[in-house]
Each structure stands twice: as structure tokens, then as C-alpha cells.
Design a protein around this motif. Sequence first.
Motif, PDB file in Angstrom:
ATOM      1  N   SER A 454       0.854  -1.190   0.000  1.00  0.00           N
ATOM      2  CA  SER A 454       0.000   0.000   0.000  1.00  0.00           C
ATOM      3  C   SER A 454       0.883   1.231   0.000  1.00  0.00           C
ATOM      4  O   SER A 454       1.745   1.392   0.867  1.00  0.00           O
ATOM      5  N   ASP A 491      -1.803  -4.784   3.843  1.00  0.00           N
ATOM      6  CA  ASP A 491      -2.213  -4.422   5.196  1.00  0.00           C
ATOM      7  C   ASP A 491      -1.039  -3.956   6.050  1.00  0.00           C
ATOM      8  O   ASP A 491      -1.237  -3.388   7.132  1.00  0.00           O
ATOM      9  N   GLY A 561     -14.200  -0.976   2.163  1.00  0.00           N
ATOM     10  CA  GLY A 561     -13.398  -1.077   0.950  1.00  0.00           C
ATOM     11  C   GLY A 561     -14.082  -1.768  -0.208  1.00  0.00           C
ATOM     12  O   GLY A 561     -13.456  -1.982  -1.253  1.00  0.00           O
ATOM     13  N   GLY A 598     -10.747  -3.173  -2.049  1.00  0.00           N
ATOM     14  CA  GLY A 598      -9.390  -2.670  -1.857  1.00  0.00           C
ATOM     15  C   GLY A 598      -8.845  -1.992  -3.097  1.00  0.00           C
ATOM     16  O   GLY A 598      -7.632  -2.033  -3.343  1.00  0.00           O
ATOM     17  N   PRO A 603      -5.217   1.418   0.055  1.00  0.00           N
ATOM     18  CA  PRO A 603      -6.560   1.154   0.586  1.00  0.00           C
ATOM     19  C   PRO A 603      -6.562   0.951   2.099  1.00  0.00           C
ATOM     20  O   PRO A 603      -5.582   0.480   2.690  1.00  0.00           O
ATOM     21  N   ILE A 605      -8.401  -1.396   4.645  1.00  0.00           N
ATOM     22  CA  ILE A 605      -9.152  -2.651   4.564  1.00  0.00           C
ATOM     23  C   ILE A 605      -9.232  -3.290   5.963  1.00  0.00           C
ATOM     24  O   ILE A 605      -8.403  -3.015   6.833  1.00  0.00           O
ATOM     25  N   GLY A 617      -7.169  -7.818  -2.633  1.00  0.00           N
ATOM     26  CA  GLY A 617      -8.016  -6.933  -3.417  1.00  0.00           C
ATOM     27  C   GLY A 617      -8.405  -7.582  -4.734  1.00  0.00           C
ATOM     28  O   GLY A 617      -7.706  -8.466  -5.243  1.00  0.00           O
TER      29      GLY A 617
END
Length: 623
Positions: A454, A491, A561, A598, A603, A605, A617
Motif C-alpha cells: 500500500s 495491510d 473497501g 481494496g 486502501p 481494509i 483486493g
Amino acid sequence: MAAIFGDHAVLQRGQPIAIWGKAPAGSVVTVQLNGESVLATADGGGKWRARLPAMAAGGPYALSVGANGGTSTVNDIMIGDVFLCGGQSNMELPMAQATNAAMDVAFSASPLIRFVNIPRDSSAVRLDDFKTVPQWQVAGAQTTGQASAVCYHMARALQRRYEVPVGFVNASWGGSTIQSWISGASMRKMAGYAQALDVVDQYAADAAAGMRAEEVRQQAWWETADPQARAQRAWAGKAFDDSAWPVMQPAGRWNESGIGALSTHRGVAWFRTTVELTAQQAAAVTHLLLGQVATADTTWVNGVRVGANTNWWTGREYAVPRGVLTPGRNVVAVRVLGDDQGGGLVSPAGQRALRTADGARIALPLRWKYQVGSQLSATQPPTPWEAPTSLGTLYNGMIAPLQGYAFKLAAWYQGEANAGAAREYRTLLPLLFDDWRQTFAQPDLPFLVAQLTSFGAVSTTPGRSAWAELRQAQSAAVRNDPHAGLAVTFDFGDRSDIHPSQKAIVGQRLARAARAVAYGEKITPGGPEAVSASRSGEDVVIRFANTNGGLRTYSSDTAIGFEVCEQDACRYARATAEGDTVRLPGAATVRASKVRYGWSDAPFINLFSMDDLPASGFELDLN
């Protein structure tokens, strides 16, 4: 022996072991390891290759090669599992820069964990051996800090589980595109690359001819992209009269210069400067240094094109052919193609200089002439032999010399440099799998892919996401390959840092995928993966595989999400987890066509498996 065979090396257990090298033509070579001895004969070019039988895990052993009365021996050789780790900067990031480095490195000593970092080498020619000898190292407080953090954590987890020696080979280069790591022969299977690959081959055979061919290719692109390119080409010449051009002192992107004509310019700008040289200086200069240029440049010295680059983070260092510089006045001209944030010669002025063969520097002037060129929103093609956005040159210099070495698995962490071209990546990633499997003659070589993390702007409304599209391409490549596994990482990303330092989690998730894909354990390789989206009355129901006991949400009784789309118009949707499914109440409108999760560069999530693995995602058509 080839350079990869050194003290402390690990050789793959359970497979025949290839040893190779060079000796006088016709020599009979004796290879000995762990009580086994085999013979080979050097061919007319001096190359030889021997094949030892498969061996069980063990060691340490001595590996010796004898020919013509001489013997070469490397010591402390282990037989175990060997991993090949490749990619760009997130694979390259060393343990010394990772989260909890102080503790992890200080207590890392283990004779059963070894690693080797392949020296960076971008080569237009496919190499038989490394130019710089790689050095195998044993994990310990003085060495582990240099190891790839992702690969180390994966290797450590697998070593602890299977209790055999492990070694990992790290071949990575920050900012590199996947095209750099695929052989030229395989890249020729892709449409649109033939001309650039021909230029690489020309450059390999004759650098000057390759430079001329690339200049023709680039100029053809420029004349297509910019209507003024043909006329402005004269601005690169030594004889061009730039006396009417304004003057500035480049020190950053031009939109920050305070110059009205440049403050909102998105496109081309030209920069010219002169430097006076003595005859001795002109003869001694070998390179032009410009520092960083945003975003792409093409550079000439006295009207002779000396180089081009498309990566703003790369310092420009261009070889100046002998005879180009002359006593007296010399002209450096740079055409810069900026981006939405402007462009320019962005490094401090002290980084712009001519460098002589003995390392001395002749500073370029602080002030440059400039001229605003065309408004242009385009991406300049990269020079095809220039890393890290080359074609096949990192394969040639860092992968091809390993041909014959056997591996338990390959781990791949790359994609940031290809974000924005996800459609092509869906073909390129499987092509990389096939290419390396062919190189190592291991058609079922397991591949583990660390998915993009991310990073970047958060989303407040649904929209397009280049990083989400690239993640989807990675997922598709793995899903369609029976010998591949995926580690979802978004994450544990950092939206403000493209290099999140938490690498232990990534390595551990790769190790879990390896347990399923490479070692055959009857476990899921990763976390929840959406497999279908269908209508159920007024609701949409998404079914997941690999939930490992069911789905759960963190910090809420709803999953965030999720989006439902009517063609390309998407909206956020309320979602609840129910066992192995997620339900989107009221989302099954007549025009609903697909669902996403996502779908953002960075994102937020909260959907996980029961054993704490994030759902990947996705974008799915609605059945």
C-alpha cells in the motif's frame, strides 16, 4: 570454477548438482564433493560442465576441481535448499534498514543460513559468468545486515521449519522494470519490442552503432509525439545561436523556479551551457555528470548525442566519446521532458560537471540558457540498454550467469516500476516465470510473488488505481500457474513510504506460500481470495476461498473497501462477512456489472481470514 561457487555456498539437495567453469581447451577436469568424484572435458573454448549425483542435506564439505596438475578448492559448502530472490528495491532493502533490525541482526548467527548478493551488472551481452565475484556469507551479527530483509525472513522461517541448511541468492535492483529481468529471446515474444531489442543487440556488438540506432529510434518517436521536435533538434547543435534565450540557475523543478513561463508548464524545456576547455582537459574528459533530471532527458555534447534517461531518481552519467570535446568552447544541450510536477535539472549545481579519466571534475557553469518547448503529456521511451528500465540487461548480467545452479524456489518482489501498465504485466509476469524456468531447466520451479504493498494517495471516492490494477495482474498470474503462490502485503504498507520497513511479515507470508507450493504441505498458500460474485435477490454475494475457518472483520461489524460498479461508475457499498462469503445488501441493481475490493493505491481494509491473513483486493464481474 564459476564465480558463484565460493566458500560458504549452499547447493540444492535432492537434485543433481552441476559444477562448471573454464580450463585449458581439452583438459580433463576432476570434480570432487562429499565423497563423489566425476570427470568433465573442457571444450574448444575452455568451457566445462560436470554433473554430480543428487545429495541429501548435510555438510560442511570441500568442493575441489582439478585439471592439468592444479587444484582449486572452496570450503564450508553445505547441501540444503537454495532460494533465488529477485525484483526491485523492496526485495533489495537490507536487513539493516528493516523494522527491528538491531535485535534481528544481532541475534542472527546461524551456520545453517547463508546468502549471497549478486553484484549489480547491466549487460547488453548475455554473460557466462559474473564480472565481479559474488561473496557467500554466513548469517551473523557482522553480515546479516547486508542481506535482503524479505528473503532473509523467508529463509529463516523455512530453515526453522525444515531444519536443513538454506542459502539464498539475491539478484535485485531498485527501480527496475520486469522487462529488465527477462531474456531478450523471451521478450521478442512480446509485440512492440523488436526494434528496441534490435538496438540492444547492435549496442552489444558495437556501442557507437547502437547509439546511432537509438538516436534514430528516439528521434522518430519525438517527431511523432511533438510537432516541434524536428525543428527544435537544431537546438542541440554547437553552432546554434542561443544568445536570445533567457538565463536561469537550475536548482529544482521548474514549476518552483518563480519563472512565469515555466510555473505551470507540462512538457518540454531545453537547457544549454558552454564550458571552456584546454586541449589537455578536452582529451582527458570521459564522462558528463548532470545529477538527477526530472523526468526524462536527452543530452548532447557539441551536437553529439551522449545519452538519455527516463528515471528522475537516477543521476545522469554519460560517457563522452573521444574527440567530441575540443579545445576552447564546448556546448552541453539537454532536452527535458517533465511531468505533472514540472521538470528540470533538479540536483544541486555542484553535481553537474565533466569528469576526467583520473577522477578530477571540471565544474559546469551555475547559470544555463533555457527555452520553453512544446506542451506535451507523453512518456519518453527508455534507452533499452540503460538499467533499471532496460530490456534484458539485468537478466544478462545477474541471472544468466547462474544457469545450471539448482533452486528450491524463486521469490519475486517487483511491480512498482510497472504500475500503470497492468494489462501488459498480466503477460510479462508469466513470461518471467517461463523464462527463468527455462534458464534453470526446472519447468516446475515454484514462484512466490510478494504482491504490491500500500502506497500513495488514499481514496475518498471510487476511481481508477494503477496499483490496484497491478495487484490484480499479479493475482491473475499466480492463480493461473499451478506452481506459484502469492503473499498479500497491503495491510502492512506505508502510504507515505514506498519502502515499508516491516519486512518480517512479508517474508513469513512468502514462507507460508512456499510450504504449500514448494514443500507440498496441505495448507492454503495464503489468505482469502474472492472466486465469484453473484446476485442473491437484491443483494450481491461474494464467495471466497482460503478463508482458513471463515472471514472476520476488524474494528467493525462491517467490511470496508467494497465497491459496486455500473460499468465504470462505482460507489462504495456496505458489506458484511458471513462465513466464507461477503454480502452487499441492496447492491444487485439492474445495471450493476462488477464488484471491487481494496481498489486503491493505499486502501484501508479490514477483511481477514480467521488466522489473520488479509483478503486480497480484486475486481470481479457480477454473474
